[in-house]
Each structure stands twice: as structure tokens, then as C-alpha cells.
Design a protein around this motif. Structure first.
Motif, mmCIF file in Angstrom:
data_model
loop_
_atom_site.group_PDB
_atom_site.id
_atom_site.type_symbol
_atom_site.label_atom_id
_atom_site.label_comp_id
_atom_site.label_asym_id
_atom_site.label_seq_id
_atom_site.Cartn_x
_atom_site.Cartn_y
_atom_site.Cartn_z
ATOM 1 N N ARG A 169 53.040 35.678 39.519
ATOM 2 C CA ARG A 169 53.364 34.416 38.838
ATOM 3 C C ARG A 169 52.165 33.885 38.059
ATOM 4 O O ARG A 169 52.301 33.424 36.929
ATOM 5 C CB ARG A 169 53.823 33.372 39.846
ATOM 6 N N GLU A 177 50.232 31.267 28.675
ATOM 7 C CA GLU A 177 49.270 30.273 28.186
ATOM 8 C C GLU A 177 48.434 30.849 27.055
ATOM 9 O O GLU A 177 48.196 30.191 26.041
ATOM 10 C CB GLU A 177 48.356 29.803 29.317
ATOM 11 N N THR A 227 51.898 33.387 34.052
ATOM 12 C CA THR A 227 51.518 32.073 33.535
ATOM 13 C C THR A 227 50.306 32.183 32.622
ATOM 14 O O THR A 227 50.280 31.607 31.528
ATOM 15 C CB THR A 227 51.221 31.102 34.691
#
Length: 94
Positions: free
Chosen positions: A66, A74, A70
Motif C-alpha cells: 500500500r 504521489e 501510494t
């Protein structure tokens, strides 16, 4: 995580062995995701071995799928072309 904390602190207790062989411990990854007690053990172990230069022991911790996803998203958003904000699989792969 308790096992990680115990073993890191054990390394600290036997730091003379790491010093004898010149081993420096580096913990890689987002250590901020670790429980506070483990973060403190990481800091202590890295600190007591910081001057050793003959060998490096890299310990990869706190890598989660995860978090990796992420971080990739980003990065894509930061590097996105404002004129074409679509994010592709290639962008995430990069």
C-alpha cells in the motif's frame, strides 16, 4: 514487530561483535511506519554502529504494498504534465 525490536536491541547489547567485524547497520524503508518502540531500537542500533566501515548490513523494513502504491501515485501527481494530467501504467511503473 516485537521480534524485530528484540533482535535490534540484542544487536545493541552485543555491539562489540559488530564493532569487531566493522559492521554498520542501515535500516532502509519508511521507518516512520514502524511502531515507536521499534523506531527507537532502529535508531539505537544504527547509532552504535555508525562508525563501522568494513561491512554494511542493510535491513529492509516497513515496505508495504500500500505504501509503495501510494508513493508511486504521489510521484506521478507531482511529475504530471498539467496540460495532460492523465496518469498511465507507465507513469506508475517509472
Amino acid at each position: 514487530m516485537q521480534l524485530a525490536e528484540e533482535k535490534l536491541l540484542e544487536l545493541c547489547e552485543h555491539g562489540d561483535i559488530l564493532d569487531e567485524y566493522g559492521v554498520r547497520l542501515n535500516v532502509l524503508g519508511r521507518t516512520s511506519l514502524l511502531p515507536e518502540k521499534v523506531q527507537l531500537a532502529v535508531q539505537k542500533a544504527e547509532y552504535i554502529t555508525r562508525r563501522n566501515t568494513r561491512a554494511i548490513l542493510n535491513l529492509c523494513m516497513s515496505y508495504t504494498s500500500r505504501d509503495e502504491i501510494t508513493t508511486a501515485v504521489e510521484s506521478c501527481v507531482r511529475n504530471a504534465d498539467p496540460s495532460n494530467p492523465q496518469i498511465t501504467e507507465e507513469d506508475i511503473d517509472a
